[in-house]
Write a protein that holds these residues in place. Structure first.
Motif, PDB file in Angstrom:
ATOM      1  N   LYS A  69       0.835  -1.203   0.000  1.00 29.92           N
ATOM      2  CA  LYS A  69       0.000   0.000   0.000  1.00 29.92           C
ATOM      3  C   LYS A  69       0.870   1.254   0.000  1.00 29.92           C
ATOM      4  O   LYS A  69       0.646   2.193  -0.778  1.00 29.92           O
ATOM      5  N   LEU A  70       1.881   1.289   0.861  1.00 29.38           N
ATOM      6  CA  LEU A  70       2.769   2.446   0.929  1.00 29.38           C
ATOM      7  C   LEU A  70       3.591   2.591  -0.348  1.00 29.38           C
ATOM      8  O   LEU A  70       3.845   3.705  -0.821  1.00 29.38           O
ATOM      9  N   ILE A  76       7.349   5.670   0.246  1.00 29.86           N
ATOM     10  CA  ILE A  76       8.327   5.726   1.338  1.00 29.86           C
ATOM     11  C   ILE A  76       7.956   4.692   2.388  1.00 29.86           C
ATOM     12  O   ILE A  76       6.827   4.690   2.886  1.00 29.86           O
ATOM     13  N   ILE A  77       8.897   3.807   2.729  1.00 28.02           N
ATOM     14  CA  ILE A  77       8.626   2.671   3.599  1.00 28.02           C
ATOM     15  C   ILE A  77       9.389   2.824   4.905  1.00 28.02           C
ATOM     16  O   ILE A  77      10.619   2.908   4.905  1.00 28.02           O
ATOM     17  N   PRO A  78       8.699   2.848   6.055  1.00 30.17           N
ATOM     18  CA  PRO A  78       9.395   2.914   7.342  1.00 30.17           C
ATOM     19  C   PRO A  78       9.897   1.535   7.763  1.00 30.17           C
ATOM     20  O   PRO A  78       9.520   0.512   7.182  1.00 30.17           O
ATOM     21  N   SER A  79      10.761   1.523   8.775  1.00 30.54           N
ATOM     22  CA  SER A  79      11.250   0.253   9.317  1.00 30.54           C
ATOM     23  C   SER A  79      10.129  -0.444  10.092  1.00 30.54           C
ATOM     24  O   SER A  79       9.421   0.177  10.883  1.00 30.54           O
ATOM     25  N   ALA A 128       8.577  -6.858  -0.644  1.00 30.97           N
ATOM     26  CA  ALA A 128       7.589  -5.961  -1.244  1.00 30.97           C
ATOM     27  C   ALA A 128       8.221  -4.623  -1.616  1.00 30.97           C
ATOM     28  O   ALA A 128       7.752  -3.947  -2.538  1.00 30.97           O
ATOM     29  N   PHE A 129       9.288  -4.243  -0.893  1.00 37.22           N
ATOM     30  CA  PHE A 129      10.016  -3.022  -1.250  1.00 37.22           C
ATOM     31  C   PHE A 129      11.094  -3.297  -2.279  1.00 37.22           C
ATOM     32  O   PHE A 129      11.105  -2.705  -3.359  1.00 37.22           O
ATOM     33  N   SER A 130      12.017  -4.226  -1.954  1.00 43.58           N
ATOM     34  CA  SER A 130      13.145  -4.475  -2.856  1.00 43.58           C
ATOM     35  C   SER A 130      12.701  -5.113  -4.168  1.00 43.58           C
ATOM     36  O   SER A 130      13.425  -5.046  -5.164  1.00 43.58           O
ATOM     37  N   LEU A 629      -5.329   2.354   8.941  1.00 45.64           N
ATOM     38  CA  LEU A 629      -6.276   3.445   8.676  1.00 45.64           C
ATOM     39  C   LEU A 629      -6.232   3.853   7.205  1.00 45.64           C
ATOM     40  O   LEU A 629      -7.267   4.104   6.581  1.00 45.64           O
ATOM     41  N   ALA A 630      -5.018   3.919   6.649  1.00 46.81           N
ATOM     42  CA  ALA A 630      -4.886   4.279   5.237  1.00 46.81           C
ATOM     43  C   ALA A 630      -5.507   3.220   4.338  1.00 46.81           C
ATOM     44  O   ALA A 630      -6.186   3.538   3.353  1.00 46.81           O
TER      45      ALA A 630
END
Length: 656
Positions: A69-70, A76-79, A128-130, A629-630
């Motif tokens: 989703k992000l 931008i992906i947080p830890s 999902a990020f890399s 929530l998002a």
């Protein structure tokens, strides 16, 4: 650097009037590992339980949806290390309590098993990020290509398909793990790198499993809990004011609007204030020096060269000039000390960390086998990506993986996307636009990004395992299993988004995937070669490369008393790319710890790591409900923005 248990204990006793002859007893009280001494460390095979991987699989799916989703919205992906550790504890603890009451519990839940779960979940969701589903991989598609005005031929387009995506990820996602395994002792034991998120996660896991009876430990756990709650509630409060772009406290021009334009402001991030309290002063000062050198001096001066070094009529987001569209995603060496000079905790942790060795020859042979298989298989997925391009990447990738893991250990920032962009330009220029260079560059980005990203992730988890006495072997196996899960889960989750939303990737839609077009445009630019870079770009690159080598050489030759005043080039480099705001956050953390140490050195040493971990963990956990929530479509009700007085007058007149 985290203070040693023995020094904390000695200072605590002196404050309370206890003589030095009691030092051993104090260490017994204050040492984390002495608190756990009654609990036997299970062998590495026993740390890998079926229930751990069942829970990891469930949490891996949940976290993959969040990251996806992000990926497709902000990019931008947080830890998520802390969230994974907490939820893993909650699920398995609930499970074991139920079995214990039923008389069916055969194996108690340990902090080592908790660490295995956290490692597996982060490895799974990290794909999902890399995997590039919001960047390079989706940038290959026809849907994104249509938004660009060039390089839209069939040889530069490859639409998503679940089959080739899974195959691609299985081919490229394991090399990073093997590249960093031979370096784990250097990173964790010799260099004593901090890995702030890994350290904070370890503190949290240790606090969950701490046996009763240690007075100082109880106080440390309560302190961690208080600041955890504060950080979580602060994140919740901030959320209400973020109802739009550049809204909220994270965009507060605390040093003035002009400084804000040049990325100098305090963004009220509890995470990086906490990271600053954990990192050595020299790291934080180095970051601030880099921020001042780049955003305070260099970029403003280069901006004045508009029309000379690069065209003056370029839009602000052009990749041909001074631009700010490639934001980073969620980042000092000492000689190896002899064990007798270490605290009890470090001695025990070092023995356990070195006991279950992963033979270096296995890592090297495994890397070579997978590299050869990749050289053969990848050209069948992307025929534009020639075998010698892949071979060249695999020659240089281990060095870059080390650089990324080292930088992440210093500052907690992973710059995997930066190394991926380097591959885009090099391979794209090598292939050329007429030979499918756009697709070759994007595929090369994927290869490089997966290697350096998984390398830093595993190093971060090795640090967590070191501090919780989890075996490096169980960490490595957990990372491998989590990565394999992610290679299947992530493409399936992306495929659901791709099929469910016809406007996926379209600007203005619910899921615009903004970075996909940016990566494609970078690949188009890369095929045109280095001649398209702004004037003096390569000259500056060479100059700073040489400067970094000189500074590091001086640091190594100078004595310790002098070297501690010389900034570290790698730490200085990160603000050049990201901005100065997080360096200011970390320096605020350093300042808090410094003042606290002046007021009460013993308390600062004893409770500083607990306060820092609480700040990091609370903010990290808030990521989870905010993402839910998002996903549910619940948006913040208020946008808090700051305008200059003249702009505000014009806005009032317009609305009036």
């Amino acid at each position: 650097m985290e203070p040693t248990s023995s020094s904390i204990g000695q200072e605590h006793d002196l404050q309370n009037g206890i003589g030095s002859k009691k030092k051993t007893d104090v260490t017994d009280i204050d040492s984390i590992e002495r608190i756990f001494e009654s609990k036997k460390v299970p062998p590495w095979q026993s740390q890998l339980t079926l229930r751990a991987f069942v829970v990891s699989f469930i949490l891996g799916i949940l976290f993959t949806f969040i990251v996806m989703k992000l990926n497709l919205t902000t990019g931008i992906i947080p830890s998520l290390n802390v969230s994974a550790g907490l939820l893993g504890f909650f699920f398995v603890k609930t499970w074991t309590k139920f079995l214990d009451r039923s008389g069916l519990l055969t194996q108690p839940f340990t902090r080592q098993e908790n660490t295995v779960i956290q490692t597996c979940v982060v490895a799974s969701s990290g794909i999902a990020f890399s995997g590039g589903f919001g960047s390079y991989l989706f940038g290959m598609s026809e849907r994104i290509a249509k938004q660009s005005t060039e390089a839209n031929s069939a040889q530069n387009i490859k639409n998503p398909s679940i089959g080739w995506m899974i195959a691609f990820l299985f081919i490229v996602s394991f090399l990073g793990l093997l590249s960093v395994v031979p370096l784990r002792k250097i990173m964790i034991i010799d260099f004593k790198l901090i890995y702030p998120s890994g350290t904070a996660t370890a503190h949290l896991i240790n606090s969950f499993h701490t046996p009763q009876g240690a007075k100082l430990a109880k106080k440390q756990v309560r302190t961690l809990g208080r600041f955890f709650s504060f950080s979580f509630l602060w994140g919740f409060f901030q959320w209400f004011f973020t109802g739009g772009d550049d809204c909220g406290f994270a965009s507060f021009p605390s040093l003035g609007l002009e400084a804000y334009k040049n990325k100098f402001y305090f963004d009220f991030s509890a995470t990086y204030v906490g990271v600053g309290m954990i990192c050595p002063y020299l790291i934080n000062v180095s970051l601030l020096v880099g921020a001042i050198l780049s955003w305070g001096i260099m970029w403003p001066l280069i901006n004045e060269k508009k029309g000379d070094w690069y065209p003056a009529d370029l839009p602000s987001n052009s990749l041909h000039g001074l631009q700010d569209v490639t934001k980073s995603e969620p980042i000092t060496g000492n000689s190896s000390p002899d064990l007798p000079s270490l605290s009890y905790d470090d001695q025990k942790r070092t023995r356990v960390f070195l006991k279950d060795q992963i033979p270096t020859w296995i890592a090297i042979i495994g890397y070579l086998i997978i590299a050869i298989a990749s050289v053969v298989a990848l050209p069948h997925i992307f025929h534009q990506l020639k075998w010698y391009y892949i071979a060249a990447i695999y020659v240089f990738a281990p060095a870059l993986a080390f650089c990324n893991a080292y930088g992440c250990g210093l500052t907690d920032w992973s710059l995997a996307s930066t190394y991926g962009k380097l591959a885009i330009f090099v391979i794209g220029a090598w292939a050329g636009g007429s030979n499918g260079g756009v697709l070759a560059g994007l595929a090369a980005c994927g290869v490089m990004m997966n290697i350096v990203s998984t390398a830093s992730d595993l190093s971060q988890d090795f640090k967590t395992g070191y501090m919780t006495l989890a075996s490096p072997r169980s960490m490595f196996v957990s990372q491998v299993i989590g990565t394999a899960m992610g290679c299947i889960i992530s493409p399936c989750v992306f495929w659901l988004f791709y099929k469910a939303f016809d406007d996926l990737g379209i600007p203005g839609s619910e899921y615009p995937a903004p970075y996909a077009l940016i990566y494609r445009n970078m690949a188009i630019l890369g095929t045109q070669g280095f001649s398209t870079l702004p004037h003096k770009c390569l000259t500056l690159c060479y100059a700073f490369f040489a400067l970094a080598i000189v500074v590091n050489g001086v640091r190594d030759l100078a004595g310790k008393n002098i070297a501690r005043f010389i900034p570290i080039p790698m730490a200085m480099a990160i603000p050049f790319y990201i901005g100065g705001y997080f360096a200011i956050d970390m320096c605020v953390g350093s300042l808090i710890l410094f003042v606290w140490s002046k007021v009460n050195k013993a308390k600062a040493a004893a409770f500083g790591p607990a306060v820092a971990s609480g700040l990091i963990c609370g903010d990290g956990i808030w990521t989870l409900p905010s993402s839910v929530l998002a996903l549910a479509g619940v948006n913040p009700p208020i946008c808090m923005k700051f305008l200059s007085r003249s702009t505000n007058i014009r806005v009032d007149k317009f609305l009036g």
